[in-house]
Design a protein around this motif. Structure first.
Motif, PDB file in Angstrom:
ATOM      1  N   THR A 279      35.839 -44.175   0.449  1.00 47.98           N
ATOM      2  CA  THR A 279      34.730 -43.510  -0.224  1.00 47.98           C
ATOM      3  C   THR A 279      34.966 -43.446  -1.728  1.00 47.98           C
ATOM      4  N   THR A 280      34.073 -44.071  -2.474  1.00 49.07           N
ATOM      5  CA  THR A 280      34.181 -44.073  -3.925  1.00 49.07           C
ATOM      6  C   THR A 280      33.855 -42.694  -4.491  1.00 49.07           C
ATOM      7  N   ILE A 281      34.651 -42.259  -5.431  1.00 49.70           N
ATOM      8  CA  ILE A 281      34.417 -40.991  -6.112  1.00 49.70           C
ATOM      9  C   ILE A 281      33.279 -41.172  -7.111  1.00 49.70           C
ATOM     10  N   THR A 282      32.196 -40.405  -6.947  1.00 53.29           N
ATOM     11  CA  THR A 282      31.098 -40.423  -7.908  1.00 53.29           C
ATOM     12  C   THR A 282      30.671 -38.984  -8.199  1.00 53.29           C
ATOM     13  N   ASP A 283      30.056 -38.776  -9.341  1.00 48.34           N
ATOM     14  CA  ASP A 283      29.570 -37.448  -9.689  1.00 48.34           C
ATOM     15  C   ASP A 283      28.518 -36.969  -8.707  1.00 48.34           C
ATOM     16  N   GLU A 284      27.658 -37.892  -8.280  1.00 49.20           N
ATOM     17  CA  GLU A 284      26.596 -37.512  -7.352  1.00 49.20           C
ATOM     18  C   GLU A 284      27.179 -36.986  -6.042  1.00 49.20           C
ATOM     19  N   ARG A 285      28.158 -37.673  -5.515  1.00 42.95           N
ATOM     20  CA  ARG A 285      28.778 -37.230  -4.266  1.00 42.95           C
ATOM     21  C   ARG A 285      29.572 -35.943  -4.465  1.00 42.95           C
ATOM     22  N   ALA A 286      30.161 -35.805  -5.644  1.00 43.45           N
ATOM     23  CA  ALA A 286      30.979 -34.619  -5.909  1.00 43.45           C
ATOM     24  C   ALA A 286      30.139 -33.349  -5.959  1.00 43.45           C
ATOM     25  N   GLU A 287      28.824 -33.475  -6.002  1.00 43.72           N
ATOM     26  CA  GLU A 287      27.963 -32.306  -5.907  1.00 43.72           C
ATOM     27  C   GLU A 287      27.876 -31.792  -4.475  1.00 43.72           C
ATOM     28  N   ALA A 288      28.187 -32.671  -3.506  1.00 38.78           N
ATOM     29  CA  ALA A 288      28.056 -32.310  -2.095  1.00 38.78           C
ATOM     30  C   ALA A 288      29.392 -32.115  -1.396  1.00 38.78           C
ATOM     31  N   VAL A 289      30.438 -32.802  -1.876  1.00 36.16           N
ATOM     32  CA  VAL A 289      31.749 -32.739  -1.223  1.00 36.16           C
ATOM     33  C   VAL A 289      32.844 -32.670  -2.279  1.00 36.16           C
ATOM     34  N   ASP A 290      34.042 -32.363  -1.831  1.00 39.77           N
ATOM     35  CA  ASP A 290      35.220 -32.427  -2.693  1.00 39.77           C
ATOM     36  C   ASP A 290      35.922 -33.760  -2.492  1.00 39.77           C
ATOM     37  N   PHE A 291      36.589 -34.234  -3.538  1.00 39.80           N
ATOM     38  CA  PHE A 291      37.433 -35.421  -3.464  1.00 39.80           C
ATOM     39  C   PHE A 291      38.864 -35.062  -3.819  1.00 39.80           C
ATOM     40  N   SER A 292      39.786 -35.757  -3.184  1.00 43.51           N
ATOM     41  CA  SER A 292      41.186 -35.651  -3.585  1.00 43.51           C
ATOM     42  C   SER A 292      41.413 -36.472  -4.842  1.00 43.51           C
ATOM     43  N   SER A 293      42.612 -36.417  -5.363  1.00 41.79           N
ATOM     44  CA  SER A 293      43.004 -37.373  -6.395  1.00 41.79           C
ATOM     45  C   SER A 293      42.767 -38.781  -5.849  1.00 41.79           C
ATOM     46  N   PRO A 294      42.419 -39.732  -6.708  1.00 43.94           N
ATOM     47  CA  PRO A 294      42.181 -41.093  -6.216  1.00 43.94           C
ATOM     48  C   PRO A 294      43.452 -41.745  -5.700  1.00 43.94           C
ATOM     49  N   TYR A 295      43.312 -42.544  -4.648  1.00 39.49           N
ATOM     50  CA  TYR A 295      44.463 -43.244  -4.082  1.00 39.49           C
ATOM     51  C   TYR A 295      44.376 -44.755  -4.230  1.00 39.49           C
ATOM     52  N   LEU A 296      43.231 -45.249  -4.733  1.00 38.59           N
ATOM     53  CA  LEU A 296      43.090 -46.693  -4.914  1.00 38.59           C
ATOM     54  C   LEU A 296      41.976 -46.979  -5.898  1.00 38.59           C
ATOM     55  N   THR A 297      42.224 -47.920  -6.808  1.00 35.23           N
ATOM     56  CA  THR A 297      41.173 -48.448  -7.679  1.00 35.23           C
ATOM     57  C   THR A 297      40.730 -49.782  -7.098  1.00 35.23           C
ATOM     58  N   SER A 298      39.444 -49.893  -6.811  1.00 37.57           N
ATOM     59  CA  SER A 298      38.953 -51.069  -6.108  1.00 37.57           C
ATOM     60  C   SER A 298      38.276 -52.052  -7.057  1.00 37.57           C
ATOM     61  N   ARG A 299      38.169 -53.304  -6.584  1.00 41.18           N
ATOM     62  CA  ARG A 299      37.459 -54.356  -7.305  1.00 41.18           C
ATOM     63  C   ARG A 299      36.491 -55.033  -6.348  1.00 41.18           C
ATOM     64  N   GLN A 300      35.493 -55.697  -6.900  1.00 50.10           N
ATOM     65  CA  GLN A 300      34.491 -56.381  -6.083  1.00 50.10           C
ATOM     66  C   GLN A 300      34.837 -57.864  -5.956  1.00 50.10           C
ATOM     67  N   GLY A 301      35.011 -58.323  -4.721  1.00 46.63           N
ATOM     68  CA  GLY A 301      35.363 -59.713  -4.470  1.00 46.63           C
ATOM     69  C   GLY A 301      34.156 -60.573  -4.141  1.00 46.63           C
TER      70      GLY A 301
END
Length: 292
Positions: A127-149
């Motif tokens: 689950t990508t951390i976004t401001d929009e989602r952070a209005e509905a749920v909490d996120f932990s510290s990030p565990y991975l930075t993703s790229r688009q293949g």
């Protein structure tokens, strides 16, 4: 007794590919700031004792996930095989939970990111951390930075593509609910025709049948898709970075009393090198270069 996430049929992981990875909604340009906020928790995971944590069931850490697919889950999540399965057990260990104290529950991605009452203490489902989602749920510290293949069929018209320009005129599949849609549009503009699919597995099926010429998804997911589920396809590179990096985080209920402790555990795993070890063990995208 540890409950196990019920496995779907063999086809289900293929159809579910990418439903959650890299996230849906608009990937906010302030996502990195959201990740920074999540990472501002206390850094001493040892101060968080399992016996004192207000979990749904005393002494048990209930973890939500959806259909398992590689490289995130290899078979039943309770096996600890796969990047996120292994991550969950490492986080649980830092919080003082034994492996048998981790209980898995099956949830949809919509249930993970919605403001609805949670049936889990923490969810691990790309689950990508976004401001929009952070209005509905909490996120932990990030565990991975993703790229688009970018994935092409081995016998397709664009099998020899080695740059973004080489794909001009192509029909490119993306998952409508993921950030791959925005990434593809930013990379090519009007030079390609972007075709949204409800799930990346549908897009990969279209790719191998010749309906689309390329598919864009999280690169680690793409590596698994092209080696495990669709072996006649190849990841040829990643899209250029556009805006803030996409970072994945564990999901908790909004204002959960567990968020700081879960973040502290993730921070500890990053600091002591465990996250790097998990990435090396389960993810295979480091040598995939960015397309120019």
């Amino acid at each position: 007794m540890r409950s196990r996430l019920v496995l779907a049929t063999a086809l289900a992981p293929v159809l579910a590919l990418g439903l959650a990875a890299c996230g849906a909604d608009d990937a906010s340009s302030d996502a990195e700031a959201t990740a920074d906020d999540a990472a501002s928790a206390p850094t001493d995971a040892a101060a968080c004792e399992a016996a004192d944590l207000p979990t749904l069931t005393d002494g048990t850490l209930t973890v939500g996930a959806s259909e398992p697919f590689e490289p995130w889950y290899v078979g039943d999540p309770s096996s600890g095989e796969g990047f996120e399965a292994a991550l969950v057990y490492e986080v649980a260990d830092r919080l003082g939970y034994a492996a048998e104290d981790v209980e898995w529950t099956s949830v949809t991605f919509e249930q993970i990111v919605s403001p609805a009452i949670k049936t889990f203490d923490v969810a691990a489902y790309q689950t990508t951390i976004t401001d929009e989602r952070a209005e509905a749920v909490d996120f932990s510290s990030p565990y991975l930075t993703s790229r688009q293949g970018v994935i092409v069929a081995d016998d397709g018209e664009f099998a020899d593509a080695a740059s973004l320009a080489d794909l001009a005129g192509a029909t490119v599949g993306v998952t409508a609910s993921q950030t791959s849609l925005d990434a593809a549009e930013q990379a090519w503009g009007d030079d390609v025709e972007v075709v949204p699919f409800s799930a990346a597995g549908d897009g990969m099926t279209a790719l191998t049948s010749g309906t689309v010429d390329a598919m864009v998804m999280d690169v680690d997911q793409g590596v698994a898709a092209s080696t495990v589920y669709f072996p006649d396809a190849t990841v040829i590179g990643t899209l250029p970075d556009a805006g803030e990096p996409e970072q994945l985080g564990l999901v908790l209920d909004k204002d959960s009393e567990l968020t700081d402790c879960v973040s502290a555990a993730v921070d500890e795993l990053e600091a002591d090198g465990t996250l790097d070890e998990l990435r090396t063990t389960w993810l295979s995208s480091d040598d995939i270069e960015q397309l120019s």
